[in-house]
Design a protein around this motif. Structure first.
Motif, PDB file in Angstrom:
ATOM      1  N   SER A 115    -132.084 -59.670 -75.416  1.00 11.97           N
ATOM      2  CA  SER A 115    -131.989 -60.956 -75.987  1.00 11.97           C
ATOM      3  C   SER A 115    -130.774 -60.922 -76.855  1.00 11.97           C
ATOM      4  O   SER A 115    -130.841 -60.998 -78.054  1.00 11.97           O
ATOM      5  CB  SER A 115    -133.299 -61.189 -76.970  1.00 11.97           C
ATOM      6  N   TYR A 116    -129.768 -61.276 -76.230  1.00  9.70           N
ATOM      7  CA  TYR A 116    -128.393 -61.090 -76.909  1.00  9.70           C
ATOM      8  C   TYR A 116    -128.316 -62.188 -77.834  1.00  9.70           C
ATOM      9  O   TYR A 116    -127.309 -62.310 -78.718  1.00  9.70           O
ATOM     10  CB  TYR A 116    -127.209 -61.058 -76.073  1.00  9.70           C
ATOM     11  N   ASN A 117    -128.910 -63.351 -77.761  1.00  2.00           N
ATOM     12  CA  ASN A 117    -128.830 -64.634 -78.878  1.00  2.00           C
ATOM     13  C   ASN A 117    -129.341 -64.261 -80.196  1.00  2.00           C
ATOM     14  O   ASN A 117    -129.380 -65.079 -81.032  1.00  2.00           O
ATOM     15  CB  ASN A 117    -129.733 -65.740 -78.165  1.00  2.00           C
ATOM     16  N   ILE A 118    -130.033 -62.988 -80.368  1.00  2.00           N
ATOM     17  CA  ILE A 118    -130.199 -62.652 -81.656  1.00  2.00           C
ATOM     18  C   ILE A 118    -129.131 -62.131 -82.394  1.00  2.00           C
ATOM     19  O   ILE A 118    -129.501 -61.554 -83.462  1.00  2.00           O
ATOM     20  CB  ILE A 118    -131.823 -61.802 -81.788  1.00  2.00           C
ATOM     21  N   TYR A 119    -128.125 -61.473 -81.779  1.00  2.00           N
ATOM     22  CA  TYR A 119    -126.925 -61.013 -82.237  1.00  2.00           C
ATOM     23  C   TYR A 119    -125.709 -62.084 -82.746  1.00  2.00           C
ATOM     24  O   TYR A 119    -125.498 -62.949 -82.178  1.00  2.00           O
ATOM     25  CB  TYR A 119    -126.433 -59.764 -81.394  1.00  2.00           C
ATOM     26  N   ALA A 120    -125.415 -61.797 -83.760  1.00  2.00           N
ATOM     27  CA  ALA A 120    -123.873 -62.751 -84.246  1.00  2.00           C
ATOM     28  C   ALA A 120    -122.977 -62.476 -83.319  1.00  2.00           C
ATOM     29  O   ALA A 120    -122.911 -61.383 -82.757  1.00  2.00           O
ATOM     30  CB  ALA A 120    -123.508 -62.243 -85.661  1.00  2.00           C
ATOM     31  N   GLU A 121    -122.023 -63.234 -82.939  1.00  2.00           N
ATOM     32  CA  GLU A 121    -120.754 -63.065 -82.222  1.00  2.00           C
ATOM     33  C   GLU A 121    -119.800 -62.045 -82.650  1.00  2.00           C
ATOM     34  O   GLU A 121    -119.537 -61.215 -81.601  1.00  2.00           O
ATOM     35  CB  GLU A 121    -120.064 -64.265 -82.254  1.00  2.00           C
ATOM     36  N   ASP A 122    -119.924 -61.705 -83.693  1.00  2.00           N
ATOM     37  CA  ASP A 122    -118.920 -60.542 -84.475  1.00  2.00           C
ATOM     38  C   ASP A 122    -119.763 -59.437 -84.978  1.00  2.00           C
ATOM     39  O   ASP A 122    -119.347 -58.488 -85.538  1.00  2.00           O
ATOM     40  CB  ASP A 122    -118.060 -60.926 -85.492  1.00  2.00           C
ATOM     41  N   VAL A 123    -120.894 -59.183 -84.180  1.00  2.00           N
ATOM     42  CA  VAL A 123    -122.020 -58.073 -84.653  1.00  2.00           C
ATOM     43  C   VAL A 123    -121.109 -56.661 -84.709  1.00  2.00           C
ATOM     44  O   VAL A 123    -120.244 -56.553 -83.881  1.00  2.00           O
ATOM     45  CB  VAL A 123    -123.210 -58.061 -83.744  1.00  2.00           C
ATOM     46  N   TYR A 124    -121.384 -56.013 -85.540  1.00  2.00           N
ATOM     47  CA  TYR A 124    -120.812 -54.495 -85.876  1.00  2.00           C
ATOM     48  C   TYR A 124    -121.846 -53.490 -85.340  1.00  2.00           C
ATOM     49  O   TYR A 124    -122.953 -53.715 -85.587  1.00  2.00           O
ATOM     50  CB  TYR A 124    -120.688 -54.314 -87.221  1.00  2.00           C
ATOM     51  N   PHE A 125    -121.260 -52.686 -84.512  1.00  2.00           N
ATOM     52  CA  PHE A 125    -122.153 -51.570 -83.963  1.00  2.00           C
ATOM     53  C   PHE A 125    -121.573 -50.308 -84.075  1.00  2.00           C
ATOM     54  O   PHE A 125    -120.529 -50.255 -84.122  1.00  2.00           O
ATOM     55  CB  PHE A 125    -122.488 -51.911 -82.381  1.00  2.00           C
ATOM     56  N   LYS A 126    -122.516 -49.497 -84.512  1.00  2.00           N
ATOM     57  CA  LYS A 126    -122.012 -48.171 -84.574  1.00  2.00           C
ATOM     58  C   LYS A 126    -123.036 -47.298 -84.296  1.00  2.00           C
ATOM     59  O   LYS A 126    -124.387 -47.287 -84.685  1.00  2.00           O
ATOM     60  CB  LYS A 126    -121.763 -47.709 -86.166  1.00  2.00           C
ATOM     61  N   GLN A 139    -130.778 -65.751 -89.267  1.00  2.00           N
ATOM     62  CA  GLN A 139    -131.810 -64.633 -88.596  1.00  2.00           C
ATOM     63  C   GLN A 139    -131.077 -63.789 -87.273  1.00  2.00           C
ATOM     64  O   GLN A 139    -131.656 -63.832 -86.321  1.00  2.00           O
ATOM     65  CB  GLN A 139    -133.080 -65.356 -88.352  1.00  2.00           C
ATOM     66  N   LYS A 140    -129.475 -63.793 -87.474  1.00  2.00           N
ATOM     67  CA  LYS A 140    -128.851 -63.273 -86.553  1.00  2.00           C
ATOM     68  C   LYS A 140    -128.467 -61.756 -86.925  1.00  2.00           C
ATOM     69  O   LYS A 140    -128.240 -61.620 -88.217  1.00  2.00           O
ATOM     70  CB  LYS A 140    -127.531 -63.876 -86.295  1.00  2.00           C
ATOM     71  N   ILE A 141    -128.623 -60.900 -85.982  1.00  2.00           N
ATOM     72  CA  ILE A 141    -128.326 -59.744 -86.409  1.00  2.00           C
ATOM     73  C   ILE A 141    -126.776 -59.407 -86.622  1.00  2.00           C
ATOM     74  O   ILE A 141    -125.837 -59.691 -85.482  1.00  2.00           O
ATOM     75  CB  ILE A 141    -128.678 -58.323 -85.161  1.00  2.00           C
ATOM     76  N   ILE A 142    -126.222 -59.199 -87.750  1.00  2.00           N
ATOM     77  CA  ILE A 142    -124.947 -59.023 -87.840  1.00  2.00           C
ATOM     78  C   ILE A 142    -124.234 -57.485 -87.941  1.00  2.00           C
ATOM     79  O   ILE A 142    -123.009 -57.492 -87.803  1.00  2.00           O
ATOM     80  CB  ILE A 142    -124.475 -59.590 -89.345  1.00  2.00           C
ATOM     81  N   SER A 143    -125.144 -56.515 -88.036  1.00  2.00           N
ATOM     82  CA  SER A 143    -124.781 -55.104 -87.909  1.00  2.00           C
ATOM     83  C   SER A 143    -125.991 -54.150 -87.415  1.00  2.00           C
ATOM     84  O   SER A 143    -127.428 -54.361 -87.808  1.00  2.00           O
ATOM     85  CB  SER A 143    -124.641 -54.575 -89.396  1.00  2.00           C
ATOM     86  N   HIS A 144    -125.806 -53.421 -86.456  1.00  2.00           N
ATOM     87  CA  HIS A 144    -126.759 -52.526 -85.857  1.00  2.00           C
ATOM     88  C   HIS A 144    -126.190 -51.082 -85.668  1.00  2.00           C
ATOM     89  O   HIS A 144    -125.206 -50.739 -85.229  1.00  2.00           O
ATOM     90  CB  HIS A 144    -126.786 -53.082 -84.181  1.00  2.00           C
ATOM     91  N   ILE A 145    -126.674 -50.458 -86.664  1.00  2.00           N
ATOM     92  CA  ILE A 145    -126.265 -49.132 -86.837  1.00  2.00           C
ATOM     93  C   ILE A 145    -127.372 -48.044 -86.118  1.00  2.00           C
ATOM     94  O   ILE A 145    -128.445 -48.072 -86.948  1.00  2.00           O
ATOM     95  CB  ILE A 145    -125.755 -48.796 -88.204  1.00  2.00           C
ATOM     96  N   ASP A 146    -127.091 -46.993 -85.390  1.00  2.00           N
ATOM     97  CA  ASP A 146    -128.146 -46.158 -84.891  1.00  2.00           C
ATOM     98  C   ASP A 146    -127.748 -44.751 -85.500  1.00  2.00           C
ATOM     99  O   ASP A 146    -126.421 -44.474 -85.643  1.00  2.00           O
ATOM    100  CB  ASP A 146    -127.981 -46.282 -83.461  1.00  2.00           C
ATOM    101  N   TYR A 147    -128.800 -44.146 -85.658  1.00  2.00           N
ATOM    102  CA  TYR A 147    -128.555 -42.713 -86.168  1.00  2.00           C
ATOM    103  C   TYR A 147    -129.679 -41.568 -85.286  1.00  2.00           C
ATOM    104  O   TYR A 147    -130.537 -42.374 -84.935  1.00  2.00           O
ATOM    105  CB  TYR A 147    -129.187 -42.781 -87.656  1.00  2.00           C
ATOM    106  N   TRP A 148    -129.026 -40.691 -85.238  1.00  2.00           N
ATOM    107  CA  TRP A 148    -129.943 -39.695 -84.354  1.00  2.00           C
ATOM    108  C   TRP A 148    -130.285 -38.730 -85.271  1.00  2.00           C
ATOM    109  O   TRP A 148    -129.869 -38.229 -86.149  1.00  2.00           O
ATOM    110  CB  TRP A 148    -129.030 -39.058 -83.240  1.00  2.00           C
TER     111      TRP A 148
END
Length: 125
Positions: A19-30, A102-111
Motif C-alpha cells: 500500500s504505497y499510498n500510505i507513504y508521503a511522496e518524499d518519505v525518508y527510508f533508512k 496519516q502518511k508515513i514520512i519516515s520509515h527507519i528499520d533496525y536489526w
C-alpha cells in the motif's frame, strides 16, 4: 481501513501489492544497508527484494502506535538464490513517523543482529 490495519495487511503479503499510498511522496527510508528519500526509490527497493529473493516472509510480532510514531517488531526471512539456497533470517523493528494526514514520512528499520551476522548466514551450513 486504519493505517495500523493497512500496515498489518502489508506485512502479511510482503512484498506483493504493498500500500504505497500510505507513504508521503518524499518519505525518508533508512535501514542498516541503505538510506534514501522518495516513494519511487522505496518502490524500487521493494521491487528488488521481490525480484531477487525467494520464499519471502515478513512475520509481524507486534505493532503499536504512540502519538505520531508506529513501532513494529518483525522477522524477515528469505531464501537467497545461491546454489546452496541459504535461508536468511533478520529479526528487527521499524519506527514509522506519520504526519497529520496519516502518511508515513519516515520509515527507519533496525536489526537485532549485525550486517556481518546476516552475511555469515549465507555461508553457514
Amino acid at each position: 481501513m486504519s493505517i495500523i490495519e493497512t500496515i498489518e495487511a502489508d506485512y502479511q503479503k510482503f512484498p506483493a501489492n504493498q500500500s504505497y499510498n500510505i507513504y508521503a511522496e518524499d518519505v525518508y527510508f533508512k535501514d542498516p544497508l541503505t538510506e534514501f528519500q522518495g516513494i519511487k526509490r522505496y518502490q524500487s527497493m521493494i521491487n528488488f527484494i521481490s525480484t531477487w529473493f525467494k520464499d519471502i516472509n515478513l512475520e509481524l510480532h507486534s505493532i503499536k502506535q504512540i502519538e505520531n510514531t508506529i513501532h513494529t517488531e518483525w522477522t524477515l526471512n528469505w531464501t537467497t538464490p545461491l546454489p546452496w539456497q541459504p535461508r536468511i533470517s533478520i529479526p528487527g523493528w521499524s519506527e514509522l513517523k506519520i504526519n497529520t494526514d496519516q502518511k508515513i514520512i519516515s520509515h527507519i528499520d533496525y536489526w537485532h543482529c549485525s550486517r556481518w551476522e546476516v552475511l555469515k548466514q549465507h555461508f553457514s551450513l
